[in-house]
Motif scaffolding. Structure first.
Motif, PDB file in Angstrom:
ATOM      1  N   MET A 305       0.822  -1.209   0.000  1.00 14.62           N
ATOM      2  CA  MET A 305       0.000   0.000   0.000  1.00 14.62           C
ATOM      3  C   MET A 305       0.860   1.265   0.000  1.00 14.62           C
ATOM      4  SD  MET A 305      -2.757  -1.759   0.094  1.00 14.62           S
ATOM      5  CE  MET A 305      -4.011  -0.489   0.165  1.00 14.62           C
ATOM      6  N   THR A 306       1.902   1.267   0.829  1.00 13.67           N
ATOM      7  CA  THR A 306       2.749   2.462   0.894  1.00 13.67           C
ATOM      8  C   THR A 306       3.568   2.627  -0.385  1.00 13.67           C
ATOM      9  OG1 THR A 306       4.373   1.158   2.136  1.00 13.67           O
ATOM     10  CG2 THR A 306       2.883   2.556   3.403  1.00 13.67           C
ATOM     11  N   ARG A 307       3.888   1.526  -1.052  1.00 13.70           N
ATOM     12  CA  ARG A 307       4.607   1.635  -2.326  1.00 13.70           C
ATOM     13  C   ARG A 307       3.725   2.258  -3.402  1.00 13.70           C
ATOM     14  NH1 ARG A 307       7.540  -4.278  -1.516  1.00 13.70           N
ATOM     15  NH2 ARG A 307       9.124  -3.480  -0.069  1.00 13.70           N
ATOM     16  N   LEU A 308       2.450   1.963  -3.376  1.00 11.69           N
ATOM     17  CA  LEU A 308       1.526   2.676  -4.261  1.00 11.69           C
ATOM     18  C   LEU A 308       1.615   4.168  -4.004  1.00 11.69           C
ATOM     19  CD1 LEU A 308      -0.948   3.106  -6.135  1.00 11.69           C
ATOM     20  CD2 LEU A 308      -2.399   2.538  -4.161  1.00 11.69           C
ATOM     21  N   ASP A 309       1.643   4.560  -2.745  1.00 12.62           N
ATOM     22  CA  ASP A 309       1.698   5.981  -2.418  1.00 12.62           C
ATOM     23  C   ASP A 309       3.019   6.620  -2.817  1.00 12.62           C
ATOM     24  OD1 ASP A 309      -0.845   5.943  -1.491  1.00 12.62           O
ATOM     25  OD2 ASP A 309      -0.368   6.287   0.612  1.00 12.62           O
ATOM     26  N   CYS A 310       4.100   5.851  -2.806  1.00 11.12           N
ATOM     27  CA  CYS A 310       5.366   6.391  -3.299  1.00 11.12           C
ATOM     28  C   CYS A 310       5.256   6.762  -4.774  1.00 11.12           C
ATOM     29  CB  CYS A 310       6.494   5.379  -3.091  1.00 11.12           C
ATOM     30  SG  CYS A 310       7.003   5.167  -1.366  1.00 11.12           S
ATOM     31  N   ALA A 311       4.612   5.893  -5.561  1.00 11.49           N
ATOM     32  CA  ALA A 311       4.420   6.193  -6.982  1.00 11.49           C
ATOM     33  C   ALA A 311       3.476   7.372  -7.170  1.00 11.49           C
ATOM     34  CB  ALA A 311       3.889   4.953  -7.698  1.00 11.49           C
ATOM     35  N   ILE A 388       7.191  -2.188 -10.250  1.00 13.42           N
ATOM     36  CA  ILE A 388       7.695  -1.385 -11.370  1.00 13.42           C
ATOM     37  C   ILE A 388       7.313   0.085 -11.216  1.00 13.42           C
ATOM     38  CG2 ILE A 388       7.673  -3.344 -12.944  1.00 13.42           C
ATOM     39  CD1 ILE A 388       5.340  -1.917 -14.427  1.00 13.42           C
ATOM     40  N   ALA A 389       6.112   0.357 -10.692  1.00 11.08           N
ATOM     41  CA  ALA A 389       5.720   1.754 -10.482  1.00 11.08           C
ATOM     42  C   ALA A 389       6.592   2.392  -9.417  1.00 11.08           C
ATOM     43  CB  ALA A 389       4.251   1.836 -10.094  1.00 11.08           C
ATOM     44  N   LYS A 390       6.813   1.671  -8.316  1.00 14.90           N
ATOM     45  CA  LYS A 390       7.670   2.191  -7.252  1.00 14.90           C
ATOM     46  C   LYS A 390       9.091   2.404  -7.758  1.00 14.90           C
ATOM     47  CE  LYS A 390       9.230   2.735  -2.887  1.00 14.90           C
ATOM     48  NZ  LYS A 390      10.676   2.917  -3.079  1.00 14.90           N
ATOM     49  N   PHE A 391       9.610   1.458  -8.508  1.00 19.33           N
ATOM     50  CA  PHE A 391      10.979   1.573  -9.011  1.00 19.33           C
ATOM     51  C   PHE A 391      11.121   2.699 -10.031  1.00 19.33           C
ATOM     52  CE2 PHE A 391      14.098   0.667 -12.329  1.00 19.33           C
ATOM     53  CZ  PHE A 391      15.255   0.498 -11.589  1.00 19.33           C
ATOM     54  N   TRP A 392      10.346   2.640 -11.092  1.00 15.28           N
ATOM     55  CA  TRP A 392      10.621   3.507 -12.236  1.00 15.28           C
ATOM     56  C   TRP A 392      10.158   4.944 -12.015  1.00 15.28           C
ATOM     57  CZ3 TRP A 392      14.029   3.760 -15.702  1.00 15.28           C
ATOM     58  CH2 TRP A 392      13.876   4.561 -16.828  1.00 15.28           C
ATOM     59  N   ILE A 393       8.969   5.126 -11.520  1.00 10.35           N
ATOM     60  CA  ILE A 393       8.475   6.498 -11.340  1.00 10.35           C
ATOM     61  C   ILE A 393       9.349   7.244 -10.343  1.00 10.35           C
ATOM     62  CG2 ILE A 393       6.548   7.899 -10.523  1.00 10.35           C
ATOM     63  CD1 ILE A 393       4.664   5.766 -11.611  1.00 10.35           C
ATOM     64  N   THR A 394       9.677   6.597  -9.226  1.00 14.25           N
ATOM     65  CA  THR A 394      10.474   7.303  -8.222  1.00 14.25           C
ATOM     66  C   THR A 394      11.913   7.503  -8.685  1.00 14.25           C
ATOM     67  OG1 THR A 394      11.071   5.263  -7.017  1.00 14.25           O
ATOM     68  CG2 THR A 394       9.037   6.373  -6.369  1.00 14.25           C
ATOM     69  N   LYS A 395      12.438   6.575  -9.484  1.00 16.30           N
ATOM     70  CA  LYS A 395      13.783   6.756 -10.040  1.00 16.30           C
ATOM     71  C   LYS A 395      13.829   7.970 -10.967  1.00 16.30           C
ATOM     72  CE  LYS A 395      16.878   3.828  -8.639  1.00 16.30           C
ATOM     73  NZ  LYS A 395      16.449   4.012  -7.257  1.00 16.30           N
ATOM     74  N   PRO A 430      13.867  12.223  -3.530  1.00 16.21           N
ATOM     75  CA  PRO A 430      14.507  10.934  -3.213  1.00 16.21           C
ATOM     76  C   PRO A 430      13.781  10.093  -2.168  1.00 16.21           C
ATOM     77  CG  PRO A 430      16.138  12.702  -3.276  1.00 16.21           C
ATOM     78  CD  PRO A 430      14.788  13.354  -3.308  1.00 16.21           C
ATOM     79  N   VAL A 431      12.955  10.718  -1.335  1.00 17.08           N
ATOM     80  CA  VAL A 431      12.363   9.959  -0.238  1.00 17.08           C
ATOM     81  C   VAL A 431      11.486   8.822  -0.752  1.00 17.08           C
ATOM     82  CG1 VAL A 431      10.316  11.431   0.058  1.00 17.08           C
ATOM     83  CG2 VAL A 431      11.206  10.146   1.991  1.00 17.08           C
ATOM     84  N   ASN A 432      10.742   9.062  -1.818  1.00 13.58           N
ATOM     85  CA  ASN A 432       9.853   8.017  -2.320  1.00 13.58           C
ATOM     86  C   ASN A 432      10.621   6.870  -2.969  1.00 13.58           C
ATOM     87  OD1 ASN A 432       7.363   9.123  -1.548  1.00 13.58           O
ATOM     88  ND2 ASN A 432       7.348  10.489  -3.299  1.00 13.58           N
ATOM     89  N   SER A 433      11.829   7.141  -3.438  1.00 10.65           N
ATOM     90  CA  SER A 433      12.655   6.080  -4.001  1.00 10.65           C
ATOM     91  C   SER A 433      13.330   5.256  -2.915  1.00 10.65           C
ATOM     92  CB  SER A 433      13.723   6.698  -4.919  1.00 10.65           C
ATOM     93  OG  SER A 433      14.566   5.703  -5.461  1.00 10.65           O
ATOM     94  N   ILE A 434      13.750   5.923  -1.835  1.00 11.02           N
ATOM     95  CA  ILE A 434      14.521   5.247  -0.789  1.00 11.02           C
ATOM     96  C   ILE A 434      13.627   4.485   0.180  1.00 11.02           C
ATOM     97  CG2 ILE A 434      16.027   5.642   1.213  1.00 11.02           C
ATOM     98  CD1 ILE A 434      17.194   8.029  -0.385  1.00 11.02           C
ATOM     99  N   TRP A 435      12.577   5.139   0.655  1.00 16.29           N
ATOM    100  CA  TRP A 435      11.745   4.517   1.671  1.00 16.29           C
ATOM    101  C   TRP A 435      10.800   3.478   1.088  1.00 16.29           C
ATOM    102  CZ3 TRP A 435      11.482   9.719   4.527  1.00 16.29           C
ATOM    103  CH2 TRP A 435      12.264   9.646   5.693  1.00 16.29           C
ATOM    104  N   GLU A 436      10.404   2.563   1.935  1.00 24.42           N
ATOM    105  CA  GLU A 436       9.490   1.463   1.567  1.00 24.42           C
ATOM    106  C   GLU A 436      10.093   0.562   0.488  1.00 24.42           C
ATOM    107  OE1 GLU A 436       7.257   0.966   3.503  1.00 24.42           O
ATOM    108  OE2 GLU A 436       7.020   2.917   4.452  1.00 24.42           O
ATOM    109  N   GLY A 437      11.402   0.400   0.515  1.00 20.21           N
ATOM    110  CA  GLY A 437      12.086  -0.477  -0.433  1.00 20.21           C
ATOM    111  C   GLY A 437      12.775   0.319  -1.517  1.00 20.21           C
ATOM    112  N   ALA A 438      14.099   0.438  -1.452  1.00 22.42           N
ATOM    113  CA  ALA A 438      14.845   1.189  -2.454  1.00 22.42           C
ATOM    114  C   ALA A 438      14.870   0.430  -3.780  1.00 22.42           C
ATOM    115  CB  ALA A 438      16.261   1.466  -1.945  1.00 22.42           C
ATOM    116  N   GLY A 439      15.565   1.003  -4.770  1.00 24.76           N
ATOM    117  CA  GLY A 439      15.500   0.485  -6.133  1.00 24.76           C
ATOM    118  C   GLY A 439      15.856  -0.981  -6.267  1.00 24.76           C
ATOM    119  N   ASN A 440      16.906  -1.421  -5.616  1.00 19.61           N
ATOM    120  CA  ASN A 440      17.303  -2.825  -5.732  1.00 19.61           C
ATOM    121  C   ASN A 440      16.239  -3.765  -5.174  1.00 19.61           C
ATOM    122  OD1 ASN A 440      19.674  -2.063  -6.895  1.00 19.61           O
ATOM    123  ND2 ASN A 440      20.963  -2.460  -5.100  1.00 19.61           N
ATOM    124  N   ILE A 441      15.643  -3.375  -4.056  1.00 19.91           N
ATOM    125  CA  ILE A 441      14.587  -4.199  -3.459  1.00 19.91           C
ATOM    126  C   ILE A 441      13.421  -4.344  -4.436  1.00 19.91           C
ATOM    127  CG2 ILE A 441      12.942  -4.361  -1.558  1.00 19.91           C
ATOM    128  CD1 ILE A 441      15.782  -4.828  -0.663  1.00 19.91           C
TER     129      ILE A 441
END
Length: 552
Positions: A305-311, A388-395, A430-441
């Motif tokens: 749920m929080t990863r959705l919010d990061c995107a 993918i939304a958490k990874f790419w959009i926040t990156k 950067p906060v949305n990329s780092i928190w709730e699982g960074a890019g590698n995760i």
């Protein structure tokens, strides 16, 4: 005598505008994902979030940052964080807009579009001020997890979904609305929550179920003034299999304060209006949520749920940065023309508009999958779209913010007044990329998901409507199965995440955006694989792209 300090060629603040009315990409994403949705509340929120008065609250909340008060004047331990009144005004507005636990209210769920509607509102509010959305997002993620303790859920769920905010530390029953946070990370573990050392000792049973006393610490404990938290701790005597989820209220049912020692507040790059802290538990009371030893699966569910919010949050920040850049360049002149009339600036602005629309399309599509979890296809799709939304959009967020800031030149780099907002956006990205699982995760999570045939099939079904509309996109769709099955490894998981994200974004734009948007996106992101903004081809139709993206 002539004036020595005439002010001219400066840009008026982008204020008292309706953020929803000017966001055509968001409106079209809503038509696609929630046809027939009543958007009047979103228009009202867009007007509020774009108002000069609320923008001033956002400024003040960032200037007058939270302050920790460990003791009162008599020496009693109080462990309180003091916020500027503007922070509370923003929190009240966010809860009134239903950005927290409201989607789980029965009347909202009956609409079938609760998460999509909330996602659109979350993006609009992010354009105003994202810092306060940390406790809002955690409340959103935690509310369904409480169902694993029916007694607590019965007491707390109505107030978690209430459109009310009360910052006072007092029992839940005396408040019209409550918020919740999470405490998972410890200094030695980070994302590896199994390395946690906090221990829970059984302390009896009461109306809320099995009660424990916790001893330990949390390295990141955001929003410590929330009314309660879900935390991880090992149940004493269960060994490494005992990592469990606990409900920890700030104020106990009898009205006394729980033992929550706030050691210090984090001095962060961005997200400054929000208080993030380090805390210690010393015989702190908490109640078991779910079965002992099930802490990790429960955290993963909340993390989704929080990863959705990061995107969503990054999409909102992109849109805000784009709107400011468009507004600035439309009013500012250089070399005999308005900046927005300069050919190379047009290319940059149009390219940013493409990126923003693609981010909105992907994050809103993910929100629809959350609304349709009873459909197996949508459940599987959420499994693949979340990482993918958490990874790419926040990156893409930080690059986007830097380019948008550059459109303002030196005015974008200063902290003062309205022109200081781009600097605040840049620090926030950067906060949305780092928190709730960074890019590698996220990349590794996508790799695990796609190795399951049913998930890959759901992705293929999602891409099918875009086939035949662009040759480069067709080639990308055709190569994905081979990449997933034979070539993707942990070392190349980021490449896979990028390719899947771009393919899904293109397929969505084929269904939600004008052909000029879809064509320019496929040409630049998939065919050309451009790596810097402002490199669109001659046939991109930049004027149309800019006109579509202009704020109201």
């Amino acid at each position: 005598m002539a004036a020595t300090h005439d002010v001219f060629n400066q840009v008026t603040p982008l204020a008292d505008v309706n953020l929803f009315a000017g966001n055509q990409a968001l409106q079209d994403a809503l038509k696609f994902n929630a046809p027939g949705l009543n958007t009047a509340p979103l228009a009202a929120l867009g007007q509020l979030a774009g108002s000069a008065a609320m923008q001033n609250h956002a400024r003040l909340a960032n200037v007058h940052t939270p302050e920790l008060r460990t003791h009162d004047r008599l020496g009693h331990r109080i462990d309180e964080v003091e916020f500027h009144p503007s922070y509370h005004a923003l929190m009240a507005a966010a809860t009134e807009a239903g950005l927290h636990g409201t989607p789980y209210a029965p009347d909202e769920q009956a609409s079938g579009h609760a998460h999509v509607k909330r996602a659109a509102a979350f993006q609009l509010f992010t354009e105003l001020e994202p810092s306060v959305l940390c406790p809002i997002s955690m409340t959103y993620a935690v509310t369904p997890a409480l169902r694993d303790n029916p007694a607590i859920f019965k007491d707390w769920a109505p107030r978690l979904a209430a459109r009310a905010y009360d910052p006072a530390l007092k029992p839940w029953r005396d408040k019209p609305g409550v918020t919740m946070g999470m405490g998972m990370t410890e200094k030695q573990g980070g994302s590896d929550v199994r390395a946690n050392t906090t221990r829970a000792v059984h302390d009896g049973r009461d109306a809320w179920g099995e009660r424990y006393r916790l001893t330990g610490h949390k390295w990141f404990f955001s929003a410590p003034m929330c009314d309660a938290f879900l935390v991880l701790a090992y149940v004493e005597g269960m060994g490494e299999g005992g990592l469990s989820c606990f409900f920890l209220p700030r104020v106990l049912p009898d009205g006394t304060r729980n033992t929550l020692r706030i050691q210090r507040l984090k001095d962060k790059l961005g997200n400054q209006a929000n208080a993030s802290s380090e805390v210690e538990f010393d015989g702190t009371l908490a109640w078991l949520v779910g079965e002992p030893g099930r802490g990790v699966p429960q955290i993963l569910a909340m993390g989704t749920m929080t990863r959705l919010d990061c995107a969503l949050g990054t999409s909102g920040l992109m849109r805000q940065a784009l709107s400011i850049a468009l507004h600035h360049t439309a009013e500012r002149s250089a070399f005999g023309k308005r900046l927005i009339e300069q050919p190379l600036m047009k290319n940059v602005l149009a390219d940013l508009a493409l990126e923003s629309e693609a981010a909105i399309a992907l994050s809103m599509r993910l929100a629809r999958a959350f609304d349709q979890q009873g459909d197996e296809q949508q459940r599987l799709l959420a499994r693949v779209l979340t990482p993918i939304a958490k990874f790419w959009i926040t990156k893409r967020g930080s690059l986007f913010a830097q380019e948008a800031m550059e459109c303002l030149g030196g005015n974008g780099y200063v902290e003062e007044g309205g022109e200081g907002i781009p600097a605040r956006i840049y620090r926030e990205m950067p906060v949305n990329s780092i928190w709730e699982g960074a890019g590698n995760i996220m990349a590794l999570d996508l790799l695990r998901a796609l190795r399951k045939g049913d998930v890959a099939a759901a992705l293929a079904h999602e891409l099918a409507p875009a086939r035949g509309q662009h040759a480069a996109l067709d080639r990308m769709i055709d190569t994905l199965p081979t990449l997933i099955d034979h070539h993707a490894t942990e070392a190349t998981a980021r490449t896979l995440a990028r390719d899947v994200a771009l393919t899904v974004q293109a397929a969505l734009l084929a269904q939600t955006a004008p052909s000029a948007v879809f064509g320019a996106f496929c040409d630049s992101r998939i065919a050309q694989r451009h790596d810097v903004f402002g490199t669109l081809g001659a046939g991109a139709g930049v004027d149309a792209l800019i006109a579509r993206a202009m704020p109201a």
